[in-house]
Design a protein around this motif. Structure first.
Motif, PDB file in Angstrom:
ATOM      1  N   GLY A 157     -45.631  -5.225  23.664  1.00 37.26           N
ATOM      2  CA  GLY A 157     -44.664  -4.653  24.574  1.00 37.26           C
ATOM      3  C   GLY A 157     -45.058  -3.322  25.149  1.00 37.26           C
ATOM      4  O   GLY A 157     -44.333  -2.735  25.936  1.00 37.26           O
ATOM      5  N   ASP A 169     -31.216  -5.966  25.213  1.00 40.60           N
ATOM      6  CA  ASP A 169     -31.870  -5.476  26.424  1.00 40.60           C
ATOM      7  C   ASP A 169     -30.926  -4.558  27.200  1.00 40.60           C
ATOM      8  O   ASP A 169     -30.502  -4.848  28.304  1.00 40.60           O
ATOM      9  CB  ASP A 169     -32.309  -6.665  27.291  1.00 40.60           C
ATOM     10  CG  ASP A 169     -33.132  -6.237  28.507  1.00 40.60           C
ATOM     11  OD1 ASP A 169     -33.593  -5.082  28.533  1.00 40.60           O
ATOM     12  OD2 ASP A 169     -33.302  -7.053  29.429  1.00 40.60           O
ATOM     13  N   ALA A 175     -33.143  -1.717  23.036  1.00 44.05           N
ATOM     14  CA  ALA A 175     -34.071  -1.172  24.028  1.00 44.05           C
ATOM     15  C   ALA A 175     -33.447   0.075  24.634  1.00 44.05           C
ATOM     16  O   ALA A 175     -32.226   0.164  24.799  1.00 44.05           O
ATOM     17  CB  ALA A 175     -34.357  -2.199  25.114  1.00 44.05           C
ATOM     18  N   LYS A 205     -34.043   1.171  27.661  1.00 44.15           N
ATOM     19  CA  LYS A 205     -33.813   0.941  29.084  1.00 44.15           C
ATOM     20  C   LYS A 205     -33.895  -0.557  29.324  1.00 44.15           C
ATOM     21  O   LYS A 205     -34.330  -1.305  28.459  1.00 44.15           O
ATOM     22  CB  LYS A 205     -34.834   1.688  29.957  1.00 44.15           C
ATOM     23  CG  LYS A 205     -36.279   1.271  29.744  1.00 44.15           C
ATOM     24  CD  LYS A 205     -37.207   2.124  30.593  1.00 44.15           C
ATOM     25  CE  LYS A 205     -38.667   1.744  30.412  1.00 44.15           C
ATOM     26  NZ  LYS A 205     -38.990   0.406  30.947  1.00 44.15           N
ATOM     27  N   GLU A 216     -35.343  -3.848  30.067  1.00 36.23           N
ATOM     28  CA  GLU A 216     -36.727  -4.295  30.001  1.00 36.23           C
ATOM     29  C   GLU A 216     -36.936  -5.679  30.609  1.00 36.23           C
ATOM     30  O   GLU A 216     -38.027  -6.007  31.048  1.00 36.23           O
ATOM     31  CB  GLU A 216     -37.202  -4.322  28.540  1.00 36.23           C
ATOM     32  CG  GLU A 216     -37.235  -2.959  27.858  1.00 36.23           C
ATOM     33  CD  GLU A 216     -38.380  -2.091  28.332  1.00 36.23           C
ATOM     34  OE1 GLU A 216     -39.165  -2.545  29.188  1.00 36.23           O
ATOM     35  OE2 GLU A 216     -38.490  -0.949  27.856  1.00 36.23           O
ATOM     36  N   ARG A 226     -40.254  -8.605  27.920  1.00 43.33           N
ATOM     37  CA  ARG A 226     -40.529  -7.430  27.074  1.00 43.33           C
ATOM     38  C   ARG A 226     -39.531  -7.306  25.933  1.00 43.33           C
ATOM     39  O   ARG A 226     -39.863  -6.761  24.877  1.00 43.33           O
ATOM     40  CB  ARG A 226     -40.544  -6.179  27.941  1.00 43.33           C
ATOM     41  CG  ARG A 226     -41.771  -6.115  28.840  1.00 43.33           C
ATOM     42  CD  ARG A 226     -41.798  -4.878  29.680  1.00 43.33           C
ATOM     43  NE  ARG A 226     -42.948  -4.892  30.567  1.00 43.33           N
ATOM     44  CZ  ARG A 226     -42.986  -4.332  31.757  1.00 43.33           C
ATOM     45  NH1 ARG A 226     -41.935  -3.695  32.213  1.00 43.33           N
ATOM     46  NH2 ARG A 226     -44.069  -4.390  32.510  1.00 43.33           N
ATOM     47  N   THR A 227     -38.326  -7.808  26.134  1.00 45.07           N
ATOM     48  CA  THR A 227     -37.355  -7.785  25.035  1.00 45.07           C
ATOM     49  C   THR A 227     -37.811  -8.713  23.915  1.00 45.07           C
ATOM     50  O   THR A 227     -37.686  -8.386  22.727  1.00 45.07           O
ATOM     51  CB  THR A 227     -35.961  -8.197  25.548  1.00 45.07           C
ATOM     52  OG1 THR A 227     -35.584  -7.335  26.622  1.00 45.07           O
ATOM     53  CG2 THR A 227     -34.925  -8.089  24.459  1.00 45.07           C
ATOM     54  N   GLU A 258     -43.650  -9.313  34.084  1.00 48.63           N
ATOM     55  CA  GLU A 258     -42.497  -8.426  34.143  1.00 48.63           C
ATOM     56  C   GLU A 258     -41.184  -9.197  34.155  1.00 48.63           C
ATOM     57  O   GLU A 258     -41.070 -10.255  34.773  1.00 48.63           O
ATOM     58  CB  GLU A 258     -42.572  -7.547  35.399  1.00 48.63           C
ATOM     59  CG  GLU A 258     -43.787  -6.624  35.429  1.00 48.63           C
ATOM     60  CD  GLU A 258     -43.846  -5.794  36.694  1.00 48.63           C
ATOM     61  OE1 GLU A 258     -42.969  -5.996  37.567  1.00 48.63           O
ATOM     62  OE2 GLU A 258     -44.728  -4.942  36.808  1.00 48.63           O
TER      63      GLU A 258
END
Length: 611
Positions: free
Chosen positions: A39, A190, A216, A218, A220, A224-225, A347
């Protein structure tokens, strides 16, 4: 003497501190420390994991000392007491039955849907421990698995999920899983902003020692989570699930068994449907099917090949699948590290299932669907969330996938999505280097050895349509009209318009080589879901499997015949289009394409005769 005692005490304290520090130093210097790079943006370390932490195929485990599980006797992992108790449960939604809304509840149905894309009121009413039907093949109830299996870290990403939905997801895991196989459940937030996802969720989950909530800092996105959860996991196997699921009976041992046999296997459960309007539980249409894709990289499902059927001893046996559905799968944690996890350049959301599927198959692994493992999933009616980066991130992800993995076949993708040609997809140098490090095979090898059936159902070069253009009705000046062609919309008759040969026009149709009818180049097809006279004809996502979307055009009589219902397309004076008993004398059943290939149409008529 007192000084000697003091010096001796200091000496022993130093020895104790040294002994405490040595394991920490060894842990830091071990290959497992590289999991902390998931990540992050340090792609070089991520992509060099295969070289730094090679995985021996004869061993397994978080300490890189793999266990030969086949030496353990097999056992029945079923929780028979729980199964018997569940069979006696009664109440709203129990046994996976649909929840019937009262007249008062129907009044608020729209608002109950608006927040989550499913009826949250029903979720709040039915039990978080409800029983769902055991719809496995009966043989699954008799199968035994190794008495020792790897444990699992279950990673569940979520964003602004309904609290009762999250509770039911967690409860179903604990209720339907052997406790010793669940190492931990990681709820990875997230950056939710709904209040119920904050302190109320913390207060509720504190009762479970094995549940951890990771936040998280911000937004993500899904990819990415997931990686954030994988980074924090310490179990031997990673299992990724969505936040709106219900596990079925004994779902976990069959997945872990496949990984215990082959640590380079990604094992996927069968994904059942939980209705978003009434929470009923059922199989997907077609149930056991292989994952596939078309050349725009839309996910598809296709029948299990004859070769794969012959390879298996029974329909309940696992089967090889070229592409995973994406959200629900199990993978050996060290193997996930070895192959670099997801492409660090992906992304938010989209394309990750193709990246991982191609990587696994082309770089020495396999992917299986496991019929004896079943998990129900709510398919939202719509997505209630915005995604950071918007749809552009998905396009960028797909371009990265085709540029990294599809070799010369990427041109078929760009031919269908020409607007993406030349757009920026980021730096893929590290991914290309990873392919070399892992000694990956070519995409041609993948299509030839793993997924030849994709070429059959979705050829790179589409055959010409059998008929195309406007479809006039009877002797008048009315034409079939898609009215937008969106899912669920009824096809209608409208006055014929000029310039209707443009493929984007609502009156341009094609009878494709799949023998379905599509408006222009859209992804929806004319679909008939009943056999009674008067059944409407609506648009539904094209699946290319005939069935409800199979049409036969008899050029001589002008009739459009629907074999599965045994009826013909008809119309009336109010411009409605529907199915009727076939009658070639009925002018409202006469349809004429602007252009057609007579030879191809005759081939489709074989074995069909109508009045």
């Amino acid at each position: 003497m007192k000084r000697n005692h003091t010096a001796l005490l200091k000496y022993f304290i130093c020895i104790i501190i040294l002994l405490m520090l040595v394991p920490l130093f060894l842990q830091w210097s071990s290959p497992d420390v590289y999991q902390s790079n998931f990540g992050r943006n340090n792609k070089k370390e991520l992509n060099s994991l295969a070289a730094v932490a090679p995985v021996n195929p004869d061993v397994i485990g978080v300490d890189n000392q793999r266990i030969n599980y086949s030496k353990y006797p097999k056992r029945d992992w079923h929780d028979n007491d729980r199964i018997q108790a569940d069979a006696k449960r009664e109440g709203p939604g129990e046994q996976g039955k649909p929840y019937i809304l009262s007249a008062e509840e129907k009044k608020r149905e729209h608002s109950d849907f608006a927040k989550y894309g499913f009826n949250i009121h029903i979720s709040d009413v039915i039990s978080i421990d409800r029983a769902v039907p055991d719809i496995r093949d009966p043989r699954c109830k008799t199968l035994q698995y190794f008495s020792k299996l790897p444990n699992a870290s279950i990673v569940i990403p979520f964003h602004n999920e309904g609290l009762s939905i999250l509770k039911r997801t967690v409860h179903s895991i604990f209720n339907k899983s052997p406790p010793e196989l669940v190492h931990e459940i990681l709820l990875v937030d997230d950056y939710s902003d709904h209040d119920e996802c904050k302190q109320p969720l913390e207060d509720y989950m504190v009762q479970f020692d094995k549940v951890r909530i990771i936040r998280a800092t911000k937004r993500e996105g899904l990819i990415r989570t997931r990686l954030l959860g994988a980074n924090m996991a310490t179990g031997q196997v990673l299992i990724f699930l969505d936040s709106h699921i219900e596990c079925n009976v004994n779902w976990l041992p069959p997945l872990l068994q496949r990984i215990a046999i082959n640590h380079r296997c990604i094992a996927c459960p069968m994904i059942d449907v939980i209705g978003n309007t009434d929470f009923h539980y059922e199989t997907q249409a077609g149930d056991a099917m292989r994952g596939a894709f078309d050349w725009e990289l839309y996910y598809k499902r296709i029948p299990i090949t004859d070769e794969e059927r012959r390879r298996r001893n029974h329909p309940s046996d696992p089967f090889l699948s070229p592409i995973m559905a994406g959200g629900l799968f199990a993978v050996d944690r060290l193997y996930f590290i070895e192959i670099g996890g997801y492409d660090a350049g992906l992304e938010i959301w989209g394309g990750e299932q193709y990246d991982l599927s191609f990587k696994v198959w082309m770089c020495g692994g396999i992917m299986e669907d496991v019929p004896c493992s079943r998990v129900g999933h709510i398919y939202r009616k719509f997505s209630p969330y915005s995604f950071p980066g918007g749809p552009g991130s998905t396009n960028k992800n797909l371009m990265r996938v085709v540029e990294v993995w599809m070799d010369e076949y990427k041109e078929y993708f760009y031919k269908r999505r020409p607007h993406l040609k030349g757009q920026d997809f980021g730096d893929i140098t590290d991914q290309i280097e990873l392919k070399k490090t892992l000694n990956c095979k070519s995409f041609k090898w993948y299509l030839t050895e793993v997924a030849p059936d994709i070429l059959k159902y979705y050829p790179p070069v589409e055959p010409a349509p059998y008929a195309w253009g406007q479809i006039k009705n009877g002797d008048g000046d009315s034409c079939l009209d898609a009215v937008g062609g969106n899912e669920g919309v009824r096809v209608k008759l409208q006055p014929c318009r000029p310039n209707s040969e443009k493929t984007i026009n609502d009156q341009y149709f094609e009878m494709t080589w799949h023998v379905d009818l599509r408006p222009g180049r859209r992804k929806t097809c004319l679909d008939v879901s009943g056999s009674s006279p008067g059944t409407p004809i609506t648009f539904y996502p094209c699946h290319g499997q005939k069935g409800n979307q199979h049409w036969v055009y008899f050029q001589e009589t002008g009739q459009l015949y629907h074999p599965i219902s045994g009826k013909c397309m008809d119309s009336d004076s109010s411009n409605q289009v529907y199915m009727s008993v076939c009658n070639k004398q009925q002018t409202t059943q006469h349809w004429k394409f602007h252009q057609y290939n007579t030879t191809m149409l005759k081939d489709t008529q074989r074995n069909y005769h109508i009045s």
